[in-house]
Design a protein around this motif. Sequence first.
Motif, PDB file in Angstrom:
ATOM      1  N   VAL A   4      14.077  10.046   4.238  1.00  0.00           N
ATOM      2  CA  VAL A   4      12.995   9.170   3.813  1.00  0.00           C
ATOM      3  C   VAL A   4      13.276   8.778   2.371  1.00  0.00           C
ATOM      4  CG1 VAL A   4      10.526   8.990   3.367  1.00  0.00           C
ATOM      5  CG2 VAL A   4      11.340  10.283   5.346  1.00  0.00           C
ATOM      6  N   THR A   5      13.172   7.495   2.097  1.00  0.00           N
ATOM      7  CA  THR A   5      13.424   6.986   0.755  1.00  0.00           C
ATOM      8  C   THR A   5      12.173   6.330   0.201  1.00  0.00           C
ATOM      9  OG1 THR A   5      15.747   6.571   1.281  1.00  0.00           O
ATOM     10  CG2 THR A   5      14.845   5.451  -0.654  1.00  0.00           C
ATOM     11  N   GLN A   6      11.768   6.783  -0.951  1.00  0.00           N
ATOM     12  CA  GLN A   6      10.707   6.124  -1.704  1.00  0.00           C
ATOM     13  C   GLN A   6      11.375   5.596  -2.968  1.00  0.00           C
ATOM     14  OE1 GLN A   6       7.779   9.730  -0.753  1.00  0.00           O
ATOM     15  NE2 GLN A   6       6.701   8.064  -1.765  1.00  0.00           N
ATOM     16  N   PRO A   7      11.626   4.299  -3.027  1.00  0.00           N
ATOM     17  CA  PRO A   7      12.461   3.746  -4.098  1.00  0.00           C
ATOM     18  C   PRO A   7      11.846   3.841  -5.482  1.00  0.00           C
ATOM     19  CG  PRO A   7      12.166   2.178  -2.293  1.00  0.00           C
ATOM     20  CD  PRO A   7      11.217   3.292  -2.065  1.00  0.00           C
ATOM     21  N   ASP A   8      10.533   3.882  -5.554  1.00  0.00           N
ATOM     22  CA  ASP A   8       9.855   3.883  -6.848  1.00  0.00           C
ATOM     23  C   ASP A   8       9.431   5.288  -7.221  1.00  0.00           C
ATOM     24  OD1 ASP A   8       8.433   1.073  -5.354  1.00  0.00           O
ATOM     25  OD2 ASP A   8       9.859   0.964  -7.028  1.00  0.00           O
ATOM     26  N   ILE A   9       9.978   5.783  -8.324  1.00  0.00           N
ATOM     27  CA  ILE A   9       9.632   7.131  -8.774  1.00  0.00           C
ATOM     28  C   ILE A   9       8.255   7.131  -9.432  1.00  0.00           C
ATOM     29  CG2 ILE A   9      10.286   8.969 -10.368  1.00  0.00           C
ATOM     30  CD1 ILE A   9      13.190   8.097  -9.978  1.00  0.00           C
ATOM     31  N   HIS A  10       7.986   6.068 -10.224  1.00  0.00           N
ATOM     32  CA  HIS A  10       6.747   6.010 -10.979  1.00  0.00           C
ATOM     33  C   HIS A  10       6.265   4.557 -11.011  1.00  0.00           C
ATOM     34  CE1 HIS A  10       4.495   7.182 -14.956  1.00  0.00           C
ATOM     35  NE2 HIS A  10       3.673   6.924 -13.957  1.00  0.00           N
ATOM     36  N   ILE A  11       4.998   4.358 -10.705  1.00  0.00           N
ATOM     37  CA  ILE A  11       4.381   3.032 -10.753  1.00  0.00           C
ATOM     38  C   ILE A  11       3.107   3.121 -11.561  1.00  0.00           C
ATOM     39  CG2 ILE A  11       3.076   1.380  -9.355  1.00  0.00           C
ATOM     40  CD1 ILE A  11       5.127   1.526  -7.246  1.00  0.00           C
ATOM     41  N   SER A  80      -7.558  -2.551  -3.983  1.00  0.00           N
ATOM     42  CA  SER A  80      -8.122  -2.403  -5.318  1.00  0.00           C
ATOM     43  C   SER A  80      -8.072  -0.934  -5.708  1.00  0.00           C
ATOM     44  CB  SER A  80      -9.569  -2.915  -5.337  1.00  0.00           C
ATOM     45  OG  SER A  80     -10.153  -2.724  -6.611  1.00  0.00           O
ATOM     46  N   VAL A  81      -7.244  -0.637  -6.701  1.00  0.00           N
ATOM     47  CA  VAL A  81      -7.009   0.758  -7.086  1.00  0.00           C
ATOM     48  C   VAL A  81      -8.109   1.251  -8.007  1.00  0.00           C
ATOM     49  CG1 VAL A  81      -5.462   2.215  -8.434  1.00  0.00           C
ATOM     50  CG2 VAL A  81      -4.529   0.621  -6.773  1.00  0.00           C
ATOM     51  N   HIS A  82      -8.474   2.510  -7.816  1.00  0.00           N
ATOM     52  CA  HIS A  82      -9.483   3.178  -8.644  1.00  0.00           C
ATOM     53  C   HIS A  82      -8.768   4.206  -9.511  1.00  0.00           C
ATOM     54  CE1 HIS A  82     -12.947   5.952  -9.390  1.00  0.00           C
ATOM     55  NE2 HIS A  82     -13.603   4.804  -9.461  1.00  0.00           N
ATOM     56  N   TRP A  83      -9.355   4.537 -10.661  1.00  0.00           N
ATOM     57  CA  TRP A  83      -8.712   5.496 -11.560  1.00  0.00           C
ATOM     58  C   TRP A  83      -8.448   6.827 -10.859  1.00  0.00           C
ATOM     59  CZ3 TRP A  83     -10.969  10.170 -12.332  1.00  0.00           C
ATOM     60  CH2 TRP A  83     -12.344  10.265 -12.078  1.00  0.00           C
ATOM     61  N   SER A  84      -9.307   7.176  -9.897  1.00  0.00           N
ATOM     62  CA  SER A  84      -9.150   8.454  -9.204  1.00  0.00           C
ATOM     63  C   SER A  84      -7.965   8.459  -8.238  1.00  0.00           C
ATOM     64  CB  SER A  84     -10.428   8.805  -8.437  1.00  0.00           C
ATOM     65  OG  SER A  84     -10.713   7.806  -7.474  1.00  0.00           O
ATOM     66  N   ASP A  85      -7.341   7.309  -8.035  1.00  0.00           N
ATOM     67  CA  ASP A  85      -6.160   7.255  -7.168  1.00  0.00           C
ATOM     68  C   ASP A  85      -4.896   7.738  -7.865  1.00  0.00           C
ATOM     69  OD1 ASP A  85      -7.384   4.140  -5.787  1.00  0.00           O
ATOM     70  OD2 ASP A  85      -7.580   6.177  -4.971  1.00  0.00           O
ATOM     71  N   ALA A  86      -4.965   7.968  -9.160  1.00  0.00           N
ATOM     72  CA  ALA A  86      -3.792   8.463  -9.879  1.00  0.00           C
ATOM     73  C   ALA A  86      -3.387   9.815  -9.305  1.00  0.00           C
ATOM     74  CB  ALA A  86      -4.105   8.581 -11.362  1.00  0.00           C
ATOM     75  N   ALA A  87      -2.173   9.882  -8.802  1.00  0.00           N
ATOM     76  CA  ALA A  87      -1.686  11.080  -8.096  1.00  0.00           C
ATOM     77  C   ALA A  87      -0.241  10.818  -7.704  1.00  0.00           C
ATOM     78  CB  ALA A  87      -2.537  11.353  -6.859  1.00  0.00           C
ATOM     79  N   GLU A  88       0.320  11.744  -6.959  1.00  0.00           N
ATOM     80  CA  GLU A  88       1.661  11.534  -6.411  1.00  0.00           C
ATOM     81  C   GLU A  88       1.542  11.333  -4.904  1.00  0.00           C
ATOM     82  OE1 GLU A  88       4.599  14.296  -7.766  1.00  0.00           O
ATOM     83  OE2 GLU A  88       6.193  12.850  -7.325  1.00  0.00           O
ATOM     84  N   TYR A  89       2.294  10.372  -4.399  1.00  0.00           N
ATOM     85  CA  TYR A  89       2.192   9.977  -3.002  1.00  0.00           C
ATOM     86  C   TYR A  89       3.523  10.245  -2.294  1.00  0.00           C
ATOM     87  CZ  TYR A  89      -2.173   7.820  -4.285  1.00  0.00           C
ATOM     88  OH  TYR A  89      -3.463   7.619  -4.728  1.00  0.00           O
ATOM     89  N   PHE A  90       3.416  10.866  -1.132  1.00  0.00           N
ATOM     90  CA  PHE A  90       4.599  11.229  -0.371  1.00  0.00           C
ATOM     91  C   PHE A  90       4.553  10.598   1.014  1.00  0.00           C
ATOM     92  CE2 PHE A  90       6.503  14.385  -3.110  1.00  0.00           C
ATOM     93  CZ  PHE A  90       5.440  14.851  -3.873  1.00  0.00           C
ATOM     94  N   LYS A 111       4.951   8.649  -8.160  1.00  0.00           N
ATOM     95  CA  LYS A 111       3.825   8.998  -9.013  1.00  0.00           C
ATOM     96  C   LYS A 111       3.092   7.730  -9.425  1.00  0.00           C
ATOM     97  CE  LYS A 111       2.532  11.526 -13.188  1.00  0.00           C
ATOM     98  NZ  LYS A 111       3.011  12.328 -14.338  1.00  0.00           N
ATOM     99  N   LEU A 112       1.796   7.694  -9.180  1.00  0.00           N
ATOM    100  CA  LEU A 112       0.985   6.531  -9.517  1.00  0.00           C
ATOM    101  C   LEU A 112       0.135   6.828 -10.737  1.00  0.00           C
ATOM    102  CD1 LEU A 112      -0.241   3.726  -8.866  1.00  0.00           C
ATOM    103  CD2 LEU A 112      -1.943   4.923  -7.480  1.00  0.00           C
ATOM    104  N   SER A 113       0.267   5.987 -11.749  1.00  0.00           N
ATOM    105  CA  SER A 113      -0.618   6.026 -12.904  1.00  0.00           C
ATOM    106  C   SER A 113      -1.510   4.797 -12.862  1.00  0.00           C
ATOM    107  CB  SER A 113       0.183   6.039 -14.207  1.00  0.00           C
ATOM    108  OG  SER A 113       0.977   7.207 -14.287  1.00  0.00           O
ATOM    109  N   VAL A 114      -2.766   4.956 -13.312  1.00  0.00           N
ATOM    110  CA  VAL A 114      -3.723   3.857 -13.283  1.00  0.00           C
ATOM    111  C   VAL A 114      -4.213   3.593 -14.708  1.00  0.00           C
ATOM    112  CG1 VAL A 114      -5.913   3.020 -12.351  1.00  0.00           C
ATOM    113  CG2 VAL A 114      -4.438   4.481 -10.957  1.00  0.00           C
ATOM    114  N   LYS A 115      -4.024   2.374 -15.163  1.00  0.00           N
ATOM    115  CA  LYS A 115      -4.488   1.976 -16.498  1.00  0.00           C
ATOM    116  C   LYS A 115      -5.936   1.514 -16.405  1.00  0.00           C
ATOM    117  CE  LYS A 115      -1.458  -1.208 -17.241  1.00  0.00           C
ATOM    118  NZ  LYS A 115      -0.657  -2.274 -17.901  1.00  0.00           N
ATOM    119  N   PRO A 116      -6.740   1.892 -17.411  1.00  0.00           N
ATOM    120  CA  PRO A 116      -8.138   1.443 -17.387  1.00  0.00           C
ATOM    121  C   PRO A 116      -8.259  -0.056 -17.644  1.00  0.00           C
ATOM    122  CG  PRO A 116      -7.660   2.699 -19.371  1.00  0.00           C
ATOM    123  CD  PRO A 116      -6.438   2.797 -18.514  1.00  0.00           C
TER     124      PRO A 116
END
Lengths: 116, 114
Positions: A4-11, A80-90, A111-116
Amino acid sequence: AQSVTQPDIHITVSEGASLELRCNYSYGATPYLFWYVQSPGQGLQLLLKYFSGDTLVQGIKGFEAEFKRSQSSFNLRKPSVHWSDAAEYFCAVGPSGGGSQGNLIFGKGTKLSVKP
Amino acid sequence: GAGVSQSPSNKVTEKGKDVELRCDPISGHTALYWYRQSLGQGLEFLIYFQGNSAPDKSGLPSDRFSAERTGGSVSTLTIQRTQQEDSAVYLCASSLSWAGAEQYFGPGTRLTVT
């Protein structure tokens, strides 16, 4: 080999923006497909799964994913992303039929980061 | 209902010591899995148990690793003569059956080998 390939390490996305996390797999047969989310210090929580049928599956927390056999992909989306969605997704694949292997094969995560 | 539980949540040990990690699966789940999560490596399958069948040990990285499941329920993962490269989070999961069924994960045990 199964992989399984997840091309994006951090978004990083802004709160309220749409999100798409990519997942490509290599598997000998049509697998079962999963997306899990892991918050810091927590175990993995299942977001959604695809076994058969409709290729667009809905999950918890407003997430959806689309199985595209021709592209061997199972991308995760949220309008529509919420700040609480910041996490790592597998993304993960598992066997869909008989055999001895029951374990899931995981991507290395995005890893997903969410900017305010 | 109760989810998968693991103990201890954190374990610090000296290189060369043996450690035991415990997993209590969801009641009624016949399949139990151990995975290892290392920094930047994603989740690596270690071993899985299905009912009374012989476990699939194909993911164990060396003979220092072993696991057992007593009475079809609780499982213990044992690492002998720990090495620094064994430092990781060890996750346990259980499911109703092995055929691609949804796996429910515990919170993990963070192992640090000094």
